[in-house]
Design an enzyme around this catalytic site. Structure first.
Site, PDB file in Angstrom:
ATOM      1  N   ASP A 158       0.842  -1.198   0.000  1.00  0.00           N
ATOM      2  CA  ASP A 158       0.000   0.000   0.000  1.00  0.00           C
ATOM      3  C   ASP A 158       0.882   1.255   0.000  1.00  0.00           C
ATOM      4  O   ASP A 158       2.121   1.157   0.070  1.00  0.00           O
ATOM      5  CB  ASP A 158      -0.926  -0.050   1.230  1.00  0.00           C
ATOM      6  CG  ASP A 158      -2.269   0.599   0.957  1.00  0.00           C
ATOM      7  OD1 ASP A 158      -2.341   1.461   0.075  1.00  0.00           O
ATOM      8  OD2 ASP A 158      -3.250   0.242   1.646  1.00  0.00           O
ATOM      9  N   ASP A 218     -11.028   2.528  -2.987  1.00  0.00           N
ATOM     10  CA  ASP A 218     -11.375   1.264  -2.332  1.00  0.00           C
ATOM     11  C   ASP A 218     -12.838   0.904  -2.595  1.00  0.00           C
ATOM     12  O   ASP A 218     -13.724   1.757  -2.479  1.00  0.00           O
ATOM     13  CB  ASP A 218     -11.241   1.397  -0.804  1.00  0.00           C
ATOM     14  CG  ASP A 218      -9.804   1.551  -0.359  1.00  0.00           C
ATOM     15  OD1 ASP A 218      -8.900   1.594  -1.213  1.00  0.00           O
ATOM     16  OD2 ASP A 218      -9.593   1.613   0.869  1.00  0.00           O
TER      17      ASP A 218
HETATM   18  C1  GLA Z   1      -6.073   1.202   1.852  1.00  0.00           C
HETATM   19  C2  GLA Z   1      -6.234   0.149   0.774  1.00  0.00           C
HETATM   20  C3  GLA Z   1      -7.277  -0.864   1.197  1.00  0.00           C
HETATM   21  C4  GLA Z   1      -6.850  -1.510   2.516  1.00  0.00           C
HETATM   22  C5  GLA Z   1      -6.648  -0.440   3.566  1.00  0.00           C
HETATM   23  C6  GLA Z   1      -6.057  -1.002   4.840  1.00  0.00           C
HETATM   24  O1  GLA Z   1      -7.216   1.980   1.999  1.00  0.00           O
HETATM   25  O2  GLA Z   1      -6.586   0.717  -0.454  1.00  0.00           O
HETATM   26  O3  GLA Z   1      -7.435  -1.856   0.203  1.00  0.00           O
HETATM   27  O4  GLA Z   1      -5.684  -2.254   2.312  1.00  0.00           O
HETATM   28  O5  GLA Z   1      -5.767   0.592   3.098  1.00  0.00           O
HETATM   29  O6  GLA Z   1      -5.826  -0.044   5.815  1.00  0.00           O
END
Ligand code: GLA
Length: 406
Positions: A158, A218
């Protein structure tokens, strides 16, 4: 002078980076990922069945084997954020939270491997993960080595709490460190998802160093969220569909079938579009409680076959007409396409429309055999200019395959 030499050396180092070399993701990877459904629930005292801890992953692995998901192709069991202890160990290595993962990640990997599955883990390119756990900044190589020693099979890296300007160098560097471990570790980069806010990511470069990559928001547990993602992929800004192929896929995020937010038709639509878009298929649902309808959609072999087509070509949105979109993707045998008619209508009654295969770019004079994908029924034989009459339910989809008739 010293600055010049240093920068020349760095330049030489980075231009020497070979690109990811792990032979993985020849078709979109499939598995289960904790985040969308289980989030950062670390309360194992009060919520032992749902907290981010080893038993959640072991139970999902068990279900994946017993209920046929593994045999349908879903082989990765992936940990997301909030697995780590807040402190690195004395050697600056990441360590799993000792209460929630008392046997450690290596033993979890052993368990998952013993079931014929693979284990994925989550890290962050910045100083902290999005959930506030230790990030890999300053520790990229140590962390790559740790994951390899634990026998992890996939890393989602990430990009929270990082400097965007470091990513262009840092994500490729992690790719190099993963290569160097000698263990094939599927590399999922969130790199473009952080870059899109300030310009078009360099997709060919990203595809050189990453197997899959997130490039949009997301997914949340709602139709609005799913439709937003589909729109983004339909718009295809930066022509990111062009870089998809064996070894490299755009990742529109997890499947939310079986959760709380989608109707049955909407679940079919997500499954169909993810198949057309050659998307990684990571379920994020409680496999212990999933209802049979959602389960059957996730296990639909015809739809999975479209997703897993060996050509690995990402489908595109070809037509938008009111609330209707037509998407198509070339598949094998050569000259065939899978196509989806998506209805975004909330008008309460099915939409009937006429479609020609010519409008999908098909020109084989002897025509095509068209088969509906979810239920496998023959729709008929159609020449390119023949009209196929299709009915689509509100916020639903019609998915089919057209193969040349000989
Ligand atoms: C980000 C990512 C998500 C998840 C969260 C975890 O928002 O895009 O897919 O992994 O972090 O904190």
């Amino acid at each position: 002078m010293r600055v010049v030499v240093c920068c020349m050396l760095l330049g030489a180092l980075f231009s020497a980076l070979e690109g990811l070399d792990n032979g993985l993701a020849l078709t979109p990877p499939m598995g289960w990922l904790a985040w969308e459904r289980f989030r950062c629930d670390i309360d194992c005292a009060d919520d032992p069945k749902n907290c981010i801890g080893q038993s959640l992953f072991m139970e999902m692995a068990d279900r994946m084997v017993a209920d046929g998901y593994r045999d349908a192709g879903y082989t990765y069991v992936n940990i997301d954020d909030c697995w780590a202890s807040k402190q690195r160990d004395a050697n600056f290595r990441l360590q799993a939270d000792p209460k929630r993962f008392p046997d450690g990640i290596k033993n979890l990997a052993k368990y998952v491997h013993s079931k014929g599955l693979k284990l994925g883990i989550y890290g962050d390119f910045g100083i902290l993960t999005c959930g506030g756990y230790p990030g890999s900044k300053f520790f990229l190589q140590t962390d790559a080595q740790t994951f390899a020693e634990w026998e992890v099979d996939m890393l989602k890296l990430d990009g929270c709490y990082s400097d965007l300007s470091d990513m262009d160098v840092g994500y490729p560097l992690m790719s190099e460190f993963l290569n160097k471990t000698g263990r094939p570790i599927l590399y999922s980069c969130s790199w473009p998802a952080y870059i899109v806010g300030s310009g078009i990511p360099n997709y060919p470069k990203i595809a050189k160093y990453c197997n899959i990559w997130r490039n949009y928001a997301d997914v949340q547990d709602s139709w609005d969220s799913v439709i937003n993602i589909i729109e983004y992929y339909g718009n295809d800004t930066g022509n990111f569909s062009a870089v998809a192929g064996p070894g490299n896929f755009n990742d529109p995020d997890m499947l939310i079938l079986g959760d709380f937010g989608l109707s049955y038709q909407q679940q079919r639509a997500q499954m169909a579009l993810w198949a057309i878009m050659a998307s990684p298929l990571f379920m994020s649902t409680d496999l212990r409680k999933i209802d049979p309808q959602s389960k059957n959609l996730l296990l639909n072999t015809n739809v999975i076959a479209i997703n897993q087509d060996p050509l690995g070509i990402q489908g595109k949105r070809l037509v938008t007409e009111g609330a209707i979109e037509v998407w198509a993707r070339p598949i094998l045998p050569h000259g065939s396409v899978a196509f989806a008619v998506l209805s975004k209508s909330t008008g309460g009654t099915p939409t009937t429309m006429g479609l020609t295969l010519k409008s999908l770019g098909l020109s084989h004079k002897q025509g095509y055999n068209v088969t509906e994908a979810f239920d496998g029924f023959a729709v008929g034989m159609f020449r390119p200019k023949d009209t196929i009459t299709i009915q689509v339910d509100p916020t639903g989809v019609f998915l089919a395959v057209a193969k040349p008739h000989h």
